[in-house]
Design a protein around this motif. Structure first.
Motif, PDB file in Angstrom:
ATOM      1  N   UNK A   1       0.863  -1.176   0.000  1.00  0.00           N
ATOM      2  CA  UNK A   1       0.000   0.000   0.000  1.00  0.00           C
ATOM      3  C   UNK A   1       0.903   1.230   0.000  1.00  0.00           C
ATOM      4  N   UNK A   2       0.810   2.021  -1.073  1.00  0.00           N
ATOM      5  CA  UNK A   2       1.648   3.204  -1.209  1.00  0.00           C
ATOM      6  C   UNK A   2       0.769   4.447  -1.108  1.00  0.00           C
ATOM      7  N   UNK A   3       1.052   5.268  -0.109  1.00  0.00           N
ATOM      8  CA  UNK A   3       0.322   6.507   0.130  1.00  0.00           C
ATOM      9  C   UNK A   3       0.965   7.616  -0.691  1.00  0.00           C
TER      10      UNK A   3
ATOM     11  N   UNK B   1      -0.386   3.829  11.682  1.00  0.00           N
ATOM     12  CA  UNK B   1      -0.987   2.637  12.281  1.00  0.00           C
ATOM     13  C   UNK B   1      -0.707   1.341  11.523  1.00  0.00           C
ATOM     14  N   UNK B   2      -0.275   1.437  10.276  1.00  0.00           N
ATOM     15  CA  UNK B   2      -0.134   0.231   9.456  1.00  0.00           C
ATOM     16  C   UNK B   2       1.273   0.158   8.853  1.00  0.00           C
ATOM     17  N   UNK B   3       2.064  -0.807   9.283  1.00  0.00           N
ATOM     18  CA  UNK B   3       3.423  -0.900   8.735  1.00  0.00           C
ATOM     19  C   UNK B   3       3.463  -1.213   7.240  1.00  0.00           C
ATOM     20  N   UNK B   4       2.375  -1.759   6.688  1.00  0.00           N
ATOM     21  CA  UNK B   4       2.370  -2.074   5.254  1.00  0.00           C
ATOM     22  C   UNK B   4       1.929  -0.889   4.396  1.00  0.00           C
ATOM     23  N   UNK B   5       1.658   0.270   5.010  1.00  0.00           N
ATOM     24  CA  UNK B   5       1.321   1.501   4.292  1.00  0.00           C
ATOM     25  C   UNK B   5       2.538   2.426   4.336  1.00  0.00           C
ATOM     26  N   UNK B   6       3.126   2.669   3.160  1.00  0.00           N
ATOM     27  CA  UNK B   6       4.330   3.507   3.101  1.00  0.00           C
ATOM     28  C   UNK B   6       4.081   4.709   2.190  1.00  0.00           C
ATOM     29  N   UNK B   7       4.755   5.797   2.510  1.00  0.00           N
ATOM     30  CA  UNK B   7       4.661   7.002   1.695  1.00  0.00           C
ATOM     31  C   UNK B   7       5.463   6.841   0.409  1.00  0.00           C
ATOM     32  N   UNK B   8       4.905   7.333  -0.689  1.00  0.00           N
ATOM     33  CA  UNK B   8       5.580   7.275  -1.982  1.00  0.00           C
ATOM     34  C   UNK B   8       5.193   8.498  -2.809  1.00  0.00           C
TER      35      UNK B   8
ATOM     36  N   UNK C   1       7.182  16.509 -11.637  1.00  0.00           N
ATOM     37  CA  UNK C   1       8.134  15.549 -12.204  1.00  0.00           C
ATOM     38  C   UNK C   1       8.923  14.826 -11.114  1.00  0.00           C
ATOM     39  N   UNK C   2       9.306  15.545 -10.059  1.00  0.00           N
ATOM     40  CA  UNK C   2      10.017  14.898  -8.945  1.00  0.00           C
ATOM     41  C   UNK C   2       9.119  13.905  -8.229  1.00  0.00           C
ATOM     42  N   UNK C   3       7.861  14.269  -8.045  1.00  0.00           N
ATOM     43  CA  UNK C   3       6.916  13.358  -7.374  1.00  0.00           C
ATOM     44  C   UNK C   3       6.671  12.102  -8.212  1.00  0.00           C
ATOM     45  N   UNK C   4       6.521  12.284  -9.521  1.00  0.00           N
ATOM     46  CA  UNK C   4       6.301  11.140 -10.411  1.00  0.00           C
ATOM     47  C   UNK C   4       7.519  10.215 -10.380  1.00  0.00           C
ATOM     48  N   UNK C   5       8.718  10.772 -10.420  1.00  0.00           N
ATOM     49  CA  UNK C   5       9.943   9.955 -10.370  1.00  0.00           C
ATOM     50  C   UNK C   5      10.035   9.189  -9.046  1.00  0.00           C
ATOM     51  N   UNK C   6       9.689   9.833  -7.948  1.00  0.00           N
ATOM     52  CA  UNK C   6       9.737   9.163  -6.645  1.00  0.00           C
ATOM     53  C   UNK C   6       8.681   8.066  -6.555  1.00  0.00           C
ATOM     54  N   UNK C   7       7.506   8.307  -7.112  1.00  0.00           N
ATOM     55  CA  UNK C   7       6.477   7.257  -7.126  1.00  0.00           C
ATOM     56  C   UNK C   7       6.937   6.086  -7.977  1.00  0.00           C
ATOM     57  N   UNK C   8       7.549   6.372  -9.116  1.00  0.00           N
ATOM     58  CA  UNK C   8       8.050   5.294  -9.979  1.00  0.00           C
ATOM     59  C   UNK C   8       9.087   4.444  -9.240  1.00  0.00           C
ATOM     60  N   UNK C   9       9.991   5.101  -8.516  1.00  0.00           N
ATOM     61  CA  UNK C   9      10.997   4.356  -7.750  1.00  0.00           C
ATOM     62  C   UNK C   9      10.334   3.470  -6.701  1.00  0.00           C
TER      63      UNK C   9
END
Length: 190
Positions: free
Chosen positions: A4-6, A25-32, A43-51
């Motif tokens: 799960x990517x937030x 609250x959820x270790x399987x939810x990570x920021x992306x 563009x920086x956000x899109x590149x970070x999401x892609x990574x």
């Protein structure tokens, strides 16, 4: 196993924001990507999401709020990766002056069908998009539209700290197949 990517909006969510609560609250939810303050650099956000998406072969459910929806849609127009589905909450309407630095490719991306199942959650009182603008996005993206009624921007200021309905939507998307019928994967444009 599903990841799960937030995908955050333009700034940092307040401590009580539903995305922040889920991250805490959820270790399987990570920021992306991890939330950051202005300026919003798409563009920086899109590149970070892609990574983040391509860091693992496990399928991901993307959980985007506000400008994070734009990050998600532009990512999907430019890249592929193991994404099962996306929850797109309160996407802002992109007019000719928002965000600054938006190129013509972004406008094209916003009109394309997503290659994975998606649910767009919209409010009838969102200050950043009318309900008709949200419906237009849902139609273009091939997303199921969920009408929250008068829910503001579906954020802390609108009373959305705990959000059980959002949790149910994410659970439903996580159980869905990786690609919905009629949602073929486009070639990678990395």
């Amino acid at each position: 196993m599903t990841r799960f990517l937030l995908v955050p909006g333009r700034g940092r969510p307040r401590p009580g924001h539903w995305q922040q609560r889920w991250a805490d609250a959820r270790p399987d939810h990570r920021w992306a990507p991890p939330p950051s303050g202005p300026p919003f650099r798409l563009d920086e956000r899109v590149a970070a999401l892609h990574a983040a998406v391509t860091a693992d072969d496990e399928p991901a459910v993307l959980i985007a709020h506000s400008a994070g929806c734009l990050t998600t849609v532009v990512w999907a127009a430019r890249h592929t990766g193991p994404v099962r589905a996306a929850l797109l909450v309160a996407p802002p309407y992109v007019g000719p002056d928002w965000p600054s630095g938006t190129d013509a490719g972004v406008a094209v991306a916003l009109g394309r069908r997503l290659p994975f199942r998606s649910v767009l959650v919209a409010s009838r009182t969102d200050p950043h998009a009318t309900f008709d603008q949200s419906r237009w996005y849902a139609e273009r993206w091939g997303a199921e539209l969920v009408d929250l009624g008068p829910a503001g921007h579906v954020d802390t200021g609108s009373g959305y700290g705990p959000w059980p309905e959002g949790e149910r939507l994410v659970a439903r998307l996580a159980a869905a197949p990786e690609a919905a019928p009629g949602h073929p994967r486009p070639p990678d444009r990395a």
